[in-house]
Design an enzyme around this catalytic site. Structure first.
Site, short mmCIF file in Angstrom:
data_model
loop_
_atom_site.label_atom_id
_atom_site.label_comp_id
_atom_site.label_asym_id
_atom_site.label_seq_id
_atom_site.Cartn_x
_atom_site.Cartn_y
_atom_site.Cartn_z
N SER A 68 0.98 -1.16 -0.04
CA SER A 68 0.01 0.13 0.13
C SER A 68 0.83 1.34 -0.03
O SER A 68 1.67 1.57 -0.95
CB SER A 68 -0.93 -0.07 1.04
OG SER A 68 -1.98 0.95 1.20
N ASP B 217 -10.21 -4.75 -4.52
CA ASP B 217 -9.45 -3.45 -3.67
C ASP B 217 -10.10 -2.44 -3.79
O ASP B 217 -10.44 -1.80 -4.79
CB ASP B 217 -7.90 -3.28 -3.76
CG ASP B 217 -7.31 -2.54 -2.98
OD1 ASP B 217 -7.77 -1.73 -2.09
OD2 ASP B 217 -6.17 -2.88 -2.73
N HIS C 205 -7.94 -5.42 -0.11
CA HIS C 205 -6.84 -4.84 0.26
C HIS C 205 -6.02 -5.62 1.04
O HIS C 205 -5.88 -5.32 2.34
CB HIS C 205 -7.01 -3.54 0.76
CG HIS C 205 -5.88 -2.61 0.81
ND1 HIS C 205 -5.26 -2.07 -0.32
CD2 HIS C 205 -5.33 -1.82 1.71
CE1 HIS C 205 -4.16 -1.30 -0.10
NE2 HIS C 205 -4.05 -1.05 0.99
#
Length: 233
Positions: A127, A181, A212
């Site tokens: 991320s 996601d 995610h």
């Protein structure tokens, strides 16, 4: 800037934690997490054919994050809410990104000082950590073994071509993303992948039916890729 302000966890793979590492993997966590976040994933990787591998898990500085109402948390850079006008470019925290780029480069330099050269070091992130991996890794002055970008994107994309280093123009890149996601949508990740490929980078792209997060199939694919880049010298 140095790494003295960054908290870090470290581990060496294999049966002997005192063994001299032959490679290093620096893992950058996502927004609001810390260095503990990916320790369990590292334990799932089998890099025994490479030899002892040092894992470094730094924790990002604490700062207010605009998209979360200014709440103070660990973050590599600030994140602003997206514009309601799709014609307006997404605003990015240029200063924060570049400050953390310096921190990441200092971590890479530290591994070299401890005996693991850049070409035996993998930079990896999830991320926000993915964003920092791609940004800092492509600009690193010495050739790295590879870059791993999980569930993230390429920040400051418009300056990448001008700022990337000659040393890492052919660095191998592993990118993986969840098809569902909702935090970093997959179209943002594929746009980053496409830009990197246009610039000539070899990107191994993987997509999985997940949110995610990280899944077992992804860890297996990552393991195989790491063995490839760390077995080459």
């Amino acid at each position: 800037m140095n790494t003295s302000t960054l908290e870090r966890l470290e581990m060496v793979s294999g049966d002997d934690p005192a063994a001299t590492p032959v490679a290093s993997i620096i893992v950058l966590h996502g927004l609001g997490a810390d260095g503990n976040d990916f320790v369990p994933i590292a334990h799932e990787l089998d890099l025994s054919t490479v030899g002892p591998v040092r894992f470094v898990f730094p924790s990002a500085p604490v700062r207010p994050v605009t998209i979360n109402g200014g709440y103070v948390m660990r973050a590599w850079y600030d994140i602003y809410p997206p514009s309601t006008n799709p014609a307006v470019p997404r605003r990015e925290d240029d200063a924060g990104l570049r400050a953390s780029q310096a921190l990441v480069q200092a971590l890479l330099d530290r591994e070299a000082q401890r005996g693991v050269p850049a070409h035996r070091t993998v930079l990896m992130g999830f991320s926000q950590g993915c964003a920092m991996t791609l940004m800092a890794g492509l600009r690193a002055p010495r050739r790295l073994a590879g870059l791993v970008g999980l569930s993230g994107y390429l920040p400051l994309a418009e300056t990448t071509a001008a700022e990337r280093s000659e040393a890492n123009r052919d660095v191998p890149i592993f990118m993986a993303h969840g098809e569902h996601d909702s935090v970093v949508t997959i179209d943002r990740a594929t746009a980053s992948r496409d830009l990197l490929q246009t610039l000539g980078y070899g990107v191994q792209w993987q997509a999985y039916p997940m949110e995610h997060s990280v899944c077992a199939e992804e860890v297996d694919d990552l393991n195989a890729w790491l063995l490839t880049v760390l077995s080459a010298d």
